[in-house]
Design an enzyme around this catalytic site. Structure first.
Site, PDB file in Angstrom:
ATOM      1  N   GLU A   1       1.020  -1.321   0.097  1.00  0.00           N
ATOM      2  CA  GLU A   1      -0.026   0.047  -0.010  1.00  0.00           C
ATOM      3  C   GLU A   1       0.834   1.265  -0.017  1.00  0.00           C
ATOM      4  OE1 GLU A   1      -0.472  -2.661   2.030  1.00  0.00           O
ATOM      5  OE2 GLU A   1      -2.297  -3.342   1.406  1.00  0.00           O
TER       6      GLU A   1
ATOM      7  N   PHE B   1      -8.890  -2.850   0.971  1.00  0.00           N
ATOM      8  CA  PHE B   1      -9.544  -2.701   2.059  1.00  0.00           C
ATOM      9  C   PHE B   1      -9.118  -1.473   2.865  1.00  0.00           C
ATOM     10  CE2 PHE B   1     -10.642  -7.013   1.069  1.00  0.00           C
ATOM     11  CZ  PHE B   1     -12.022  -7.295   1.508  1.00  0.00           C
TER      12      PHE B   1
ATOM     13  N   HIS C   1     -11.589  -6.102   7.939  1.00  0.00           N
ATOM     14  CA  HIS C   1     -12.308  -5.900   6.870  1.00  0.00           C
ATOM     15  C   HIS C   1     -13.485  -5.199   6.954  1.00  0.00           C
ATOM     16  CE1 HIS C   1      -9.727  -9.492   5.812  1.00  0.00           C
ATOM     17  NE2 HIS C   1      -9.663  -9.100   4.564  1.00  0.00           N
TER      18      HIS C   1
END
Lengths: 337, 409
Positions: A60, A83, A129
């Protein structure tokens, strides 16, 4: 006019953006050939080619960093963090870099990047999540934060976010991807088909950032909500029979303070609803603003209905989730004062 | 099995204050001992380049081996001039910081070749993503000293409007990306820039610099991963100047391997070079640039050098290393070595050197005078305080307009 689910509307927004602007590039984990784990980028690589839509490593921080570099080059990257719960490794690049690049260079460079991320609970995603981390980013100067509640807004706001020259966090309530959700988890799943906000033009349009929308006009109390909670608030108002003025904020930064002040000044009561944890959540900012601007109009204390200050618990999702019953109880308390 | 009970291994430098500095553990191979492979070499065939040291200038100032970049005397003198100007600039800026005219400064003494030689080997439209000790890039690209000083003073002509600490320069015109202050973040951004250039199909490249200490950051790993995966046209420089504030390179992993070796696991050709050898830095950068422009992907370069001064004006290096360490550094001084080479090859003299030094001192002095007329951090003009609310966003949102009114500026 075509009827679209929210995920189809988001896909359509990126399709339109790719077609209109050759500088738009889309990348993220699984977004290329496969089209994303939620299908948000389905067919886009096939339509626009691998140079513009491609898979990224599970990194990320690297995704946001390279997007910033592409933005400095002159591209307009739209990246997916699979997510919102996975966004934290990228925090330094978002908070220290993307948010401040324009400021620290006196406007010489900027980060015209859009960070899309599925967010929120309601799908048994447990604590990795389900999170709603918007408050972490609304606290940072230089970022914009957008959270749509329906297909029409999702497409128009995403196009506006992509065309915006500032970094935008675009949090997509994943429980709304395939249908509205009023918090009654024990009832049959609804679809967007036939919903008035699922009528989505196939072509380009933008919903401006910073403009709230009144989703239900009322006189008794103001409910401030965004994302999934807009639907929960509508349900709670209907079930409690309270004539609520419900404002869908749509973007948190920039915030449509005028719409909030207009409503609360008129109703004199305010309940704030969000799914994120309560302490230092965006509801605290909203409550502070309401009392600063509407103090003499207030007839009752402001209430917040939020997720509890715990991690999102897998098996206790519905005890955690601020559903219509909790919202309804808050409405009754506030109007009874 | 019983574990050896020596406890946790904490790396320690070879010497501490009060001890005789000793660099005998550093192997300095002879100049010219490493061959120059073709740019399209299979990276697996040159893995040993990550452990050797590419050097061109020998101890007598003579050029040795295949890595001679073949620069003209005029080019070499231009390089010498840019390095000397960088040093003269640093000297003055520390002095004005001590006089209280600004808050902070960082010198690049001993590391001038790392920035200047690389900048001269790149094209002007290549984008540099530097960390905080590559002011030599701006100087090599003829970016006005006055502009740099205006930034250090945060004065009324500071292009960054008084928002950044001194030396965090930014110049789109000079292809010098904004220095962040957060370490390592620019490294992975540079790869993104190169990816964009590749997607556009042009032959521009990006070059990034990171200190050996900051290679421990995640961004270093992100950068190498993305550079490798997408074969991005970029040059990833690691400036191993031995020290990260008070932590010697062993605290970043330099005790057990070289920093160039970090690239091998990513399949990136990785070269270790004498960072105080102007010719070697130029040659290696040119090699890497040719690779990038030919579509052959990234190159990692470890520039082995030495931080002669403290980390910054806020640092006192005698607290953690012997004061005389710099004087015994085995790779010498980049300016002295290039000067010696030019003299040996008949293109330079002590007199010309001294004349140039005086000329550059005067150039820096004049620029300083002009910049100070635009204000310093403590006196004179600066940007109006109301501008601190500008540029947070492209258009000022209502809450910032309200806060600007509230601030009464």
């Amino acid at each position: 006019m075509p009827s679209m689910s929210m995920i189809e509307a988001i896909n359509s927004a990126m399709d339109v953006a790719l077609a209109r602007d050759p500088d738009v590039m889309i990348f993220g984990q699984d977004v290329g050939f496969f089209g994303g784990v939620f299908r948000a980028t389905e067919h886009l690589q096939q339509r626009y080619g691998k140079q513009r839509v491609f898979d990224a490593p599970i990194s990320e921080g690297g995704i946001i960093a390279t997007a910033i570099g592409m933005g400095a080059y002159g591209k307009r990257p739209v990246v997916e963090i699979q997510f919102a719960d996975y966004i934290y490794p990228a925090t330094d690049q978002i908070v220290s870099e993307a948010a401040r690049l324009r400021y620290r260079t006196g406007g010489e460079w900027w980060s015209p990047i859009t960070i899309r991320s599925p967010y929120g609970g309601g799908i048994y995603g447990g604590q990795t999540h389900s999170q709603s981390p918007e408050g972490i980013f609304t606290h940072v100067a230089g970022l914009k934060t957008v959270i749509p509640s329906n297909p029409y807004d999702a497409k128009g706001l995403l196009i506006a976010a992509i065309e915006d020259d500032d970094p935008v966090l675009f949090f997509e309530p994943k429980r709304l991807y395939n249908g509205p959700f009023d918090g009654h988890h024990d009832r049959p799943v609804q679809s967007w088909a036939g919903h008035v906000d699922a009528e989505v033009p196939a072509e380009h349009y933008a919903v401006p950032l910073g403009k709230a929308r009144t989703v239900r006009a009322g006189d008794e109390i103001t409910i401030l909500a965004y994302g999934t909670m807009v639907h929960v608030a509508l349900c709670a108002a209907q079930e409690s029979g309270i004539d609520a003025d419900i404002i869908d904020l749509r973007t948190l930064i920039p915030l449509d303070l005028d719409a909030i002040v207009e409503s609360v000044s008129r109703t004199g009561r305010c309940v704030i609803v969000h799914e994120a944890t309560r302490t230092s959540g965006f509801g605290a900012e909203l409550a502070a603003l309401v009392q600063e601007h509407c103090f003499f109009a207030l007839e009752a204390p402001i209430e917040r209905v939020t997720g509890w200050d715990t991690p999102y618990p897998h098996a206790f999702e519905w005890e955690y989730f601020p559903g219509p019953q909790r919202v309804g109880e808050a409405l009754k308390r506030v109007v009874s004062i | 099995m019983i574990r050896n009970s020596t406890g946790l291994h904490i790396p320690e430098p070879a010497h501490r204050p009060g001890e005789q500095p000793d660099f005998s553990h550093i192997t300095v191979p002879p100049a010219g001992s490493v061959g120059r492979p073709p740019v399209d070499v299979d990276p697996r065939a040159i893995r040993d380049c990550a452990f050797q040291m590419i050097r061109v200038l020998d101890d007598d100032g003579k050029v040795c081996g295949q890595w001679d970049p073949g620069l003209s005397a005029a080019e070499l003198v231009a390089g010498l001039r840019a390095m000397m100007l960088t040093r003269a600039y640093d000297t003055r800026m520390v002095r004005v910081q001590r006089q209280g005219k600004t808050s902070f400064y960082m010198k690049s003494t001993g590391e001038e070749a790392v920035a200047v030689a690389a900048a001269m080997a790149l094209r002007r439209d290549d984008m540099c993503f530097p960390t905080y000790r590559q002011q030599g890039i701006l100087i090599a690209r003829d970016w006005p000293l006055v502009e740099m000083m205006n930034q250090v003073y945060s004065n009324s002509r500071d292009r960054l409007k008084g928002r950044q600490m001194p030396i965090m320069y930014s110049s789109r015109e000079a292809g010098f990306f904004s220095i962040s202050g957060n370490l390592g973040t620019q490294y992975s951004q540079a790869v993104g820039w190169a990816m964009a250039a590749a997607a556009d199909g042009n032959d521009r490249l990006s070059a990034a610099w990171i200190g050996e200490g900051a290679t421990a950051e995640g961004d270093f790993h992100y950068a190498l991963t993305f550079a490798s995966v997408y074969q991005a046209p970029c040059i990833l420089n690691i400036v191993n100047n031995q020290w990260a504030i008070s932590s010697f390179s062993g605290i970043a992993g330099g005790e057990v391997t070289t920093f160039a070796a970090r690239g091998l696991g990513f399949g990136i050709p990785s070269l270790r070079v004498d960072g105080n050898d102007f010719l070697a830095v130029h040659a290696v950068t040119s090699w890497a640039a040719e690779r990038a422009r030919s579509g052959l992907g990234p190159t990692l370069i470890e520039l082995f050098t030495y931080r002669v001064e403290g980390h910054s004006t806020s640092d006192d290096p005698t607290r953690y290393r012997p004061a005389s360490e710099a004087s015994v550094w085995p790779l010498g001084d980049p300016i002295e070595r290039l000067k010696q080479h030019l003299i040996v090859s008949g293109h330079w003299s002590e007199d010309r050197h001294e004349a140039l030094r005086k000329e550059l001192d005067e150039e820096v002095r004049a620029a300083g005078k002009l910049s100070e007329s635009y204000g310093t951090l403590k006196e004179g003009d600066r940007w109006p305080a109301a501008t601190m609310f500008d540029d947070v966003y492209r258009e000022m949102p209502p809450h910032l307009r309200a806060q600007r009114r509230q601030a009464g500026v």
